[in-house]
Design a protein around this motif. Structure first.
Motif, PDB file in Angstrom:
ATOM      1  N   MET A   1      28.332  -7.927 -21.048  1.00 21.74           N
ATOM      2  CA  MET A   1      28.600  -6.376 -22.174  1.00 21.74           C
ATOM      3  C   MET A   1      28.412  -6.978 -23.753  1.00 21.74           C
ATOM      4  SD  MET A   1      29.404  -3.851 -23.666  1.00 21.74           S
ATOM      5  CE  MET A   1      30.618  -3.470 -22.802  1.00 21.74           C
ATOM      6  N   ARG A   2      27.408  -6.429 -24.695  1.00 21.40           N
ATOM      7  CA  ARG A   2      27.413  -6.916 -25.465  1.00 21.40           C
ATOM      8  C   ARG A   2      27.135  -5.494 -26.641  1.00 21.40           C
ATOM      9  NH1 ARG A   2      24.687 -13.070 -25.559  1.00 21.40           N
ATOM     10  NH2 ARG A   2      25.039 -13.309 -23.404  1.00 21.40           N
ATOM     11  N   ILE A   3      27.682  -5.774 -28.466  1.00 15.76           N
ATOM     12  CA  ILE A   3      27.743  -4.711 -28.733  1.00 15.76           C
ATOM     13  C   ILE A   3      27.706  -5.661 -30.400  1.00 15.76           C
ATOM     14  CG2 ILE A   3      29.277  -3.416 -27.826  1.00 15.76           C
ATOM     15  CD1 ILE A   3      31.929  -3.948 -29.430  1.00 15.76           C
ATOM     16  N   GLN A   4      26.768  -4.878 -31.094  1.00 17.34           N
ATOM     17  CA  GLN A   4      26.801  -5.720 -32.626  1.00 17.34           C
ATOM     18  C   GLN A   4      26.170  -4.264 -33.692  1.00 17.34           C
ATOM     19  OE1 GLN A   4      23.545  -8.244 -31.309  1.00 17.34           O
ATOM     20  NE2 GLN A   4      22.419  -7.873 -32.905  1.00 17.34           N
ATOM     21  N   ARG A   5      26.256  -4.532 -34.285  1.00 15.93           N
ATOM     22  CA  ARG A   5      25.540  -3.473 -35.548  1.00 15.93           C
ATOM     23  C   ARG A   5      24.415  -3.442 -35.708  1.00 15.93           C
ATOM     24  NH1 ARG A   5      28.215  -3.026 -41.735  1.00 15.93           N
ATOM     25  NH2 ARG A   5      27.065  -0.883 -42.333  1.00 15.93           N
ATOM     26  N   PHE A   6      23.516  -1.866 -36.358  1.00 19.90           N
ATOM     27  CA  PHE A   6      21.969  -2.406 -36.532  1.00 19.90           C
ATOM     28  C   PHE A   6      22.338  -1.081 -37.487  1.00 19.90           C
ATOM     29  CE2 PHE A   6      22.995   1.361 -33.621  1.00 19.90           C
ATOM     30  CZ  PHE A   6      21.898   2.178 -34.593  1.00 19.90           C
ATOM     31  N   GLY A   7      21.119  -1.887 -37.992  1.00 25.94           N
ATOM     32  CA  GLY A   7      20.929  -0.815 -39.595  1.00 25.94           C
ATOM     33  C   GLY A   7      19.474  -0.112 -38.892  1.00 25.94           C
ATOM     34  N   TRP A   8      18.823   0.406 -40.576  1.00 25.75           N
ATOM     35  CA  TRP A   8      17.318   1.429 -41.304  1.00 25.75           C
ATOM     36  C   TRP A   8      16.646   0.635 -41.909  1.00 25.75           C
ATOM     37  CZ3 TRP A   8      17.322   5.436 -37.357  1.00 25.75           C
ATOM     38  CH2 TRP A   8      17.989   5.247 -36.731  1.00 25.75           C
ATOM     39  N   THR A   9      15.081   0.864 -41.204  1.00 24.77           N
ATOM     40  CA  THR A   9      14.249   0.849 -42.312  1.00 24.77           C
ATOM     41  C   THR A   9      13.925   1.420 -43.394  1.00 24.77           C
ATOM     42  OG1 THR A   9      12.552   1.750 -41.670  1.00 24.77           O
ATOM     43  CG2 THR A   9      12.966  -1.314 -40.391  1.00 24.77           C
TER      44      THR A   9
ATOM     45  N   GLU B   1      11.934   3.251 -43.875  1.00 30.06           N
ATOM     46  CA  GLU B   1      10.727   4.359 -43.496  1.00 30.06           C
ATOM     47  C   GLU B   1      11.782   4.931 -42.773  1.00 30.06           C
ATOM     48  OE1 GLU B   1      10.402   0.967 -43.510  1.00 30.06           O
ATOM     49  OE2 GLU B   1       8.273   0.759 -45.308  1.00 30.06           O
ATOM     50  N   GLY B   2      12.830   4.287 -42.379  1.00 29.39           N
ATOM     51  CA  GLY B   2      13.497   5.009 -41.863  1.00 29.39           C
ATOM     52  C   GLY B   2      13.845   5.340 -40.247  1.00 29.39           C
ATOM     53  N   ALA B   3      13.218   3.733 -39.514  1.00 32.00           N
ATOM     54  CA  ALA B   3      13.240   3.728 -38.660  1.00 32.00           C
ATOM     55  C   ALA B   3      13.967   3.270 -37.759  1.00 32.00           C
ATOM     56  CB  ALA B   3      11.817   2.831 -37.512  1.00 32.00           C
ATOM     57  N   PRO B   4      15.113   2.925 -37.101  1.00 29.65           N
ATOM     58  CA  PRO B   4      15.819   1.773 -36.151  1.00 29.65           C
ATOM     59  C   PRO B   4      15.742   0.137 -36.672  1.00 29.65           C
ATOM     60  CG  PRO B   4      14.869   2.857 -34.734  1.00 29.65           C
ATOM     61  CD  PRO B   4      14.456   3.826 -35.983  1.00 29.65           C
ATOM     62  N   ASP B   5      16.341  -1.010 -37.609  1.00 26.51           N
ATOM     63  CA  ASP B   5      15.532  -2.431 -37.233  1.00 26.51           C
ATOM     64  C   ASP B   5      17.446  -2.533 -36.571  1.00 26.51           C
ATOM     65  OD1 ASP B   5      15.736  -4.823 -37.708  1.00 26.51           O
ATOM     66  OD2 ASP B   5      15.965  -4.121 -39.949  1.00 26.51           O
ATOM     67  N   PHE B   6      17.149  -3.414 -34.852  1.00 27.94           N
ATOM     68  CA  PHE B   6      17.733  -3.554 -34.155  1.00 27.94           C
ATOM     69  C   PHE B   6      18.545  -5.434 -35.224  1.00 27.94           C
ATOM     70  CE2 PHE B   6      16.275  -0.583 -31.804  1.00 27.94           C
ATOM     71  CZ  PHE B   6      17.185   0.423 -32.111  1.00 27.94           C
ATOM     72  N   GLY B   7      17.483  -6.390 -35.642  1.00 30.37           N
ATOM     73  CA  GLY B   7      17.266  -7.328 -36.116  1.00 30.37           C
ATOM     74  C   GLY B   7      16.843  -7.931 -34.800  1.00 30.37           C
ATOM     75  N   VAL B   8      18.529  -9.061 -33.913  1.00 29.19           N
ATOM     76  CA  VAL B   8      18.041 -10.321 -33.086  1.00 29.19           C
ATOM     77  C   VAL B   8      19.208 -10.144 -32.261  1.00 29.19           C
ATOM     78  CG1 VAL B   8      16.230 -11.636 -33.831  1.00 29.19           C
ATOM     79  CG2 VAL B   8      18.562 -12.483 -34.480  1.00 29.19           C
ATOM     80  N   PRO B   9      19.777 -10.302 -31.262  1.00 36.07           N
ATOM     81  CA  PRO B   9      21.029 -10.432 -30.201  1.00 36.07           C
ATOM     82  C   PRO B   9      21.455 -11.762 -31.123  1.00 36.07           C
ATOM     83  CG  PRO B   9      19.011 -10.786 -28.736  1.00 36.07           C
ATOM     84  CD  PRO B   9      18.329 -10.022 -30.169  1.00 36.07           C
ATOM     85  N   LEU B  10      23.192 -11.847 -31.634  1.00 34.13           N
ATOM     86  CA  LEU B  10      23.573 -12.889 -32.246  1.00 34.13           C
ATOM     87  C   LEU B  10      24.383 -13.481 -30.209  1.00 34.13           C
ATOM     88  CD1 LEU B  10      25.697 -11.112 -35.089  1.00 34.13           C
ATOM     89  CD2 LEU B  10      23.589 -11.956 -34.601  1.00 34.13           C
ATOM     90  N   SER B  11      24.374 -14.948 -30.929  1.00 32.47           N
ATOM     91  CA  SER B  11      25.477 -15.892 -30.107  1.00 32.47           C
ATOM     92  C   SER B  11      26.873 -14.979 -29.702  1.00 32.47           C
ATOM     93  CB  SER B  11      25.227 -17.099 -30.394  1.00 32.47           C
ATOM     94  OG  SER B  11      25.692 -18.033 -29.917  1.00 32.47           O
ATOM     95  N   THR B  12      27.288 -16.088 -28.465  1.00 35.30           N
ATOM     96  CA  THR B  12      28.094 -15.488 -27.912  1.00 35.30           C
ATOM     97  C   THR B  12      28.960 -15.665 -29.276  1.00 35.30           C
ATOM     98  OG1 THR B  12      28.008 -16.827 -26.363  1.00 35.30           O
ATOM     99  CG2 THR B  12      27.871 -14.976 -26.282  1.00 35.30           C
ATOM    100  N   GLU B  13      28.874 -17.340 -29.923  1.00 31.15           N
ATOM    101  CA  GLU B  13      29.451 -18.281 -30.450  1.00 31.15           C
ATOM    102  C   GLU B  13      29.616 -17.373 -32.335  1.00 31.15           C
ATOM    103  OE1 GLU B  13      31.494 -20.909 -29.143  1.00 31.15           O
ATOM    104  OE2 GLU B  13      30.333 -20.531 -27.086  1.00 31.15           O
ATOM    105  N   THR B  14      29.169 -15.893 -32.225  1.00 34.67           N
ATOM    106  CA  THR B  14      29.099 -16.142 -33.487  1.00 34.67           C
ATOM    107  C   THR B  14      30.350 -14.569 -33.743  1.00 34.67           C
ATOM    108  OG1 THR B  14      26.553 -15.538 -33.755  1.00 34.67           O
ATOM    109  CG2 THR B  14      27.664 -14.622 -35.026  1.00 34.67           C
TER     110      THR B  14
END
Length: 320
Positions: free
Chosen positions: A288-296, A298-311
């Motif tokens: 189970m993981r968590i990370q911050r996300f943003g918005w484009t 245009e107002g749509a969610p922008d989840f980016g990419v899942p980050l390594s457990t080394e990050t």
């Protein structure tokens, strides 16, 4: 600034985290034979808390086995938990069940079994969406496709444990990216709202496939949520594997906010190795993981990419 690294839980499939008005975060994950809750003042502190078992099913019966994907909801001033269970048999016996809390404290109060939701199809991953004074139930139902799998249906609720009217097909796995791993799957519906739009985020493909991922459909808040043609599906996944950083099969998510309310966070499970490295249908753990996300723009969610457990990731804003 404090930082953390994923995973929050090394074994935590189908994670659900909400921030309640009491200032606490509540978490639950699939444990298969019981349901437990974690509570903490911070997201990153959840795993350090001792879980409280709040529900043990009957030793045998139609809803005694394979307890999956519990979700904790606070609806009209009362607590409910929605989860999937069956009689130990196949998918045709799988139903979504409801618990209601007697009292105010989810960890110490008594939970009572309200029954199985009266869905038209056997299924899993039920969730509730309040909208314009009404409640809508979305779930992943079996039995629609020539390919074996599931699709997401929705229905109106007369109360938090009873549906009324037809179960409307909202999104189906019709594209190749939704059919990886030998199954055609749309499951795990969850919602975001922004600027008059409702975003339905769902998981696609078989959960053991490297290509298990998140898809998205959207609708205007002014439209009828049960009008299937009003939903527009995004082309392709919106959150997918990141082999370069050793992240595979990211999916079955929930959303929450930082302690100070300024940041949006995605909660999800993933594998740290590819399907070729270890066969996953054996139930090997998803972390189970968590990370911050943003918005484009245009107002749509922008989840980016899942980050390594080394990050190293900055802690949610407001954590102390």
């Amino acid at each position: 600034m404090s930082q953390f690294r994923n995973p929050i839980l090394p074994a935590g499939a189908d994670p659900w985290i909400i921030k309640h008005e009491d200032g606490h975060y509540y978490m639950t994950v699939t444990l298969r034979n019981h349901i437990a809750l974690w509570r903490s003042r911070t997201m990153t502190g959840l795993a350090a808390e001792k879980p409280t078992i709040i529900w043990n099913p009957a030793p045998s019966g139609p809803y005694s086995y394979n307890l999956w994907a519990p979700e904790l909801h606070y609806i009209e001033g009362q607590w409910y938990i929605y989860y999937t269970a069956n009689d130990g048999g196949g998918d045709d016996t799988r139903r979504i069940c409801v618990l209601q809390l007697l009292g105010d404290d989810p960890l110490s109060g008594e939970w009572i079994f309200k029954g199985a939701i009266n869905t038209e199809h056997p299924g899993l991953d039920g969730t509730v969406l309040p909208h314009k004074g009404e409640l809508y139930f979305f779930y992943s139902g079996y039995g629609y496709f020539p390919d074996y799998g599931s699709a997401i249906y929705a229905a109106r609720m007369v109360n938090p444990w009873t549906l009324t009217g037809p179960n409307v097909l909202i999104t189906a796995p019709t594209e190749t990216w939704e059919k990886q791993g030998g199954m055609a799957i749309n499951e795990g519906p969850v919602f975001l709202r922004r600027n008059g739009t409702i975003y339905l985020i769902f998981s696609a493909s078989a959960t053991w496939s490297d290509d298990y991922c998140l898809g998205m459909a959207m609708i205007s808040e002014s439209d009828d949520l049960l009008k299937a043609s009003a939903w527009v599906k995004h082309e392709g996944p919106v959150f997918a594997k990141n082999p370069e950083q050793g992240v595979y099969a990211p999916g079955h998510n929930s959303f929450t906010i930082s302690p100070d309310g300024t940041e949006d966070w995605i909660v999800y499970h993933a594998y740290p190795y590819s399907e070729a490295e270890q066969k996953r249908s054996d139930g090997s753990p998803r972390s189970m993981r968590i990370q911050r996300f943003g918005w484009t723009e245009e107002g749509a969610p922008d989840f980016g990419v899942p980050l390594s457990t080394e990050t190293s990731i900055p802690a949610p804003s407001g954590e102390c």
